[in-house]
Design a protein around this motif. Structure first.
Motif, short mmCIF file in Angstrom:
data_model
loop_
_atom_site.label_atom_id
_atom_site.label_comp_id
_atom_site.label_asym_id
_atom_site.label_seq_id
_atom_site.Cartn_x
_atom_site.Cartn_y
_atom_site.Cartn_z
N ARG A 154 9.05 10.07 -2.50
CA ARG A 154 8.59 10.59 -3.78
C ARG A 154 9.17 11.98 -4.05
N ALA A 155 9.50 12.24 -5.31
CA ALA A 155 9.96 13.58 -5.71
C ALA A 155 8.80 14.57 -5.63
N ASP A 156 7.59 14.10 -5.90
CA ASP A 156 6.40 14.97 -5.88
C ASP A 156 5.71 14.87 -4.52
N ILE A 157 6.48 15.00 -3.46
CA ILE A 157 5.94 14.79 -2.12
C ILE A 157 4.79 15.74 -1.79
N GLY A 158 4.77 16.91 -2.45
CA GLY A 158 3.68 17.85 -2.22
C GLY A 158 2.32 17.29 -2.59
N ARG A 159 2.30 16.34 -3.53
CA ARG A 159 1.05 15.70 -3.95
C ARG A 159 0.39 14.98 -2.76
N TRP A 160 1.18 14.58 -1.78
CA TRP A 160 0.67 13.77 -0.68
C TRP A 160 0.56 14.53 0.63
N ASP A 161 0.74 15.85 0.58
CA ASP A 161 0.77 16.64 1.80
C ASP A 161 -0.59 17.16 2.25
N ALA A 162 -1.62 16.99 1.44
CA ALA A 162 -2.94 17.48 1.81
C ALA A 162 -3.38 16.81 3.12
N HIS A 176 -13.34 12.46 -1.22
CA HIS A 176 -12.56 13.04 -2.32
C HIS A 176 -11.06 12.79 -2.13
N ALA A 177 -10.60 12.73 -0.90
CA ALA A 177 -9.18 12.53 -0.63
C ALA A 177 -8.69 11.16 -1.09
N GLN A 178 -9.62 10.26 -1.33
CA GLN A 178 -9.25 8.91 -1.74
C GLN A 178 -9.36 8.72 -3.26
N GLU A 179 -9.63 9.81 -3.96
CA GLU A 179 -9.70 9.73 -5.42
C GLU A 179 -8.30 9.66 -6.03
N LEU A 180 -8.25 9.29 -7.30
CA LEU A 180 -6.96 9.10 -7.97
C LEU A 180 -6.26 10.43 -8.21
N ILE A 181 -6.99 11.41 -8.73
CA ILE A 181 -6.41 12.72 -9.01
C ILE A 181 -7.38 13.79 -8.50
N PRO A 182 -7.42 13.99 -7.18
CA PRO A 182 -8.35 15.00 -6.64
C PRO A 182 -7.90 16.40 -6.99
N THR A 183 -8.87 17.29 -7.20
CA THR A 183 -8.56 18.70 -7.44
C THR A 183 -8.27 19.38 -6.11
N ASP A 187 -9.73 20.51 -0.40
CA ASP A 187 -10.14 21.46 0.64
C ASP A 187 -11.43 21.00 1.32
N VAL A 188 -12.37 20.51 0.51
CA VAL A 188 -13.62 19.98 1.07
C VAL A 188 -13.32 18.78 1.97
N SER A 189 -12.42 17.90 1.50
CA SER A 189 -12.06 16.72 2.28
C SER A 189 -11.35 17.09 3.57
N ALA A 190 -10.52 18.15 3.51
CA ALA A 190 -9.79 18.57 4.71
C ALA A 190 -10.75 18.98 5.82
N GLU A 191 -11.77 19.75 5.47
CA GLU A 191 -12.76 20.17 6.46
C GLU A 191 -13.50 18.97 7.02
N ALA A 243 0.86 -1.19 0.00
CA ALA A 243 0.00 0.00 0.00
C ALA A 243 0.90 1.24 0.00
N PRO A 244 0.46 2.34 -0.62
CA PRO A 244 1.27 3.57 -0.67
C PRO A 244 1.27 4.29 0.68
N ASP A 245 2.12 3.83 1.59
CA ASP A 245 2.13 4.36 2.95
C ASP A 245 3.03 5.59 3.07
N PHE A 246 3.22 6.06 4.31
CA PHE A 246 4.03 7.26 4.54
C PHE A 246 5.48 7.05 4.11
#
Length: 376
Positions: free
Chosen positions: A40-48, A147-154, A159-163, A31-34
């Motif tokens: 990952r080079a694109d670590i920002g993608r996973w920081d939400a 939404h946070a579990q989607e493949l490519i969330p906007t 933001d909606v998922s964060a709340e 599983a794609p864990d911490f």
């Protein structure tokens, strides 16, 4: 296009049944864990915030943490538990169908809002001892958090998922605190006793309990609701098929399996390669992500002949509940709810009809039917 197809953003789609099964069951797929995200080079993608929160959930853990948490749960929906839950589910279904019948007296009804979304939250809520007055709130939060579990969330979806994630944490940590103060013979009280024995640090135990309770709750809601809605759509949309099943109830289990195969509630699940490997003849580098496509695998003609035909008497196979260490925890519970609903629907609404095709939320991973009009 092949069993393993390059994805536009990197990684690969896995479409063939055998290749998907290999990924789901193989110990060299993680599983794609911490730990993986940190490389990952694109670590920002996973920081939400919502993404990071879900990475702590059971479905995103690997051994040994996953092993420890899964063992602490045991088999929560074993045969004895299902037998114990059965009369409660039967009563809930009867009550919800009473409400459906009342609305149908005026013409048509939305099956989703009256039945499909209510049965799973009633079932899991009763099992965990959640206050019924909180059911609507939990459903609302779940719809927004997913939404946070989607493949490519906007960004806006994140933001909606964060709340929603903050609200989930507030709710379930409060629930655990209340249950600690007033323990009983319920499931959650049992988990509290188990983790107090396993983990001497109370804060760590409570954090684990929050993750487990939150995950078990939200994982059982939209997936089962979608299964129930799709089941009604696929079976009732053909009046001849609906009538035939009513005359041959011995095929109800087979009908449920064909629904699960034909249109699974989850269409995509992701794994990463633990080492350099070969998958269906395609080289996959260590840490590369692959996307297991359940729907494509279930429609592989090498496993299911004439796969795009909906056939209750099919004797094929499907991967809808996953495989290996991450096999769906609530598979038996979902089957119980689907079976109970289908039996009572056939008995009470033999002339049920679909008003129009279902309306789906715009998602790639967790499918959700938002409306399904029915009449008699």
């Amino acid at each position: 296009m092949g069993d393993v197809v390059r994805a536009p953003w990197g990684g690969h789609f896995v479409t063939g049944f055998d290749a998907c099964s290999q990924v789901l069951r193989g110990r060299n797929w993680l599983a794609p864990d911490f730990a993986w995200q940190g490389r990952r080079a694109d670590i920002g993608r996973w920081d939400a915030p919502a993404t990071r929160e879900m990475t702590k959930a059971l479905s995103r853990l690997n051994a040994p943490e996953h092993t420890c948490q899964r063992r602490s749960l045991g088999n929560p929906f074993d045969r004895s538990t299902i037998q114990e839950l059965t009369p409660h589910v039967e009563q809930d279904v009867a009550r919800l169908l009473d409400e459906l019948a009342e609305v149908l007296r005026s013409g048509e009804a939305d099956f989703v809002s009256i039945v499909s979304e209510q049965l799973p939250i009633n079932t899991i809520g009763s099992w965990l001892g959640l206050p019924p007055d909180d059911y609507a709130r939990i459903l609302d939060i779940t719809h927004r958090q997913v939404h946070a579990q989607e493949l490519i969330p906007t960004r806006s979806e994140l933001d909606v998922s964060a709340e929603a994630t903050v609200q989930l944490r507030t709710y379930f940590t409060g629930l655990i605190e209340q249950r600690r103060a007033n323990p009983g013979d319920d499931v959650l009280s049992g988990w509290i006793r188990t983790w107090d024995a396993l983990e001497p640090d109370r804060a760590t135990a409570d954090e684990t309990l929050y993750r487990l309770t939150m995950f078990v709750t939200i994982a059982s809601l939209e997936t089962t609701a979608t299964l129930l809605s799709v089941m009604v759509w696929l079976l009732v949309s053909d009046p001849g098929r609906w009538a035939w099943l009513g005359e041959h109830p011995e095929h109800i289990e087979a009908a449920i399996d064909e629904v699960l195969r034909y249109d699974p509630p989850i269409h995509i699940n992701s794994r990463v390669a633990a080492d350099d490997t070969i998958l269906a003849g395609i080289p996959i580098a260590k840490d590369s992500m692959v996307h297991v496509m359940y729907g494509a695998a279930n429609h592989d003609p090498r496993r299911n002949e004439d796969p795009d035909a909906f056939d209750i008497l099919r004797t094929g196979d499907h991967l809808t509940f996953g495989g290996g260490v991450h096999y769906c925890l609530g598979a038996a519970l979902a089957r119980l709810e689907a079976r109970t609903l289908l039996i009572q629907l056939l008995n009470r609404f033999p002339t049920l009809r679909i008003v129009a095709p279902p309306v789906y939320a715009s998602r790639m991973v967790f499918r959700r039917v938002t409306w399904l009009g029915v009449t008699t």
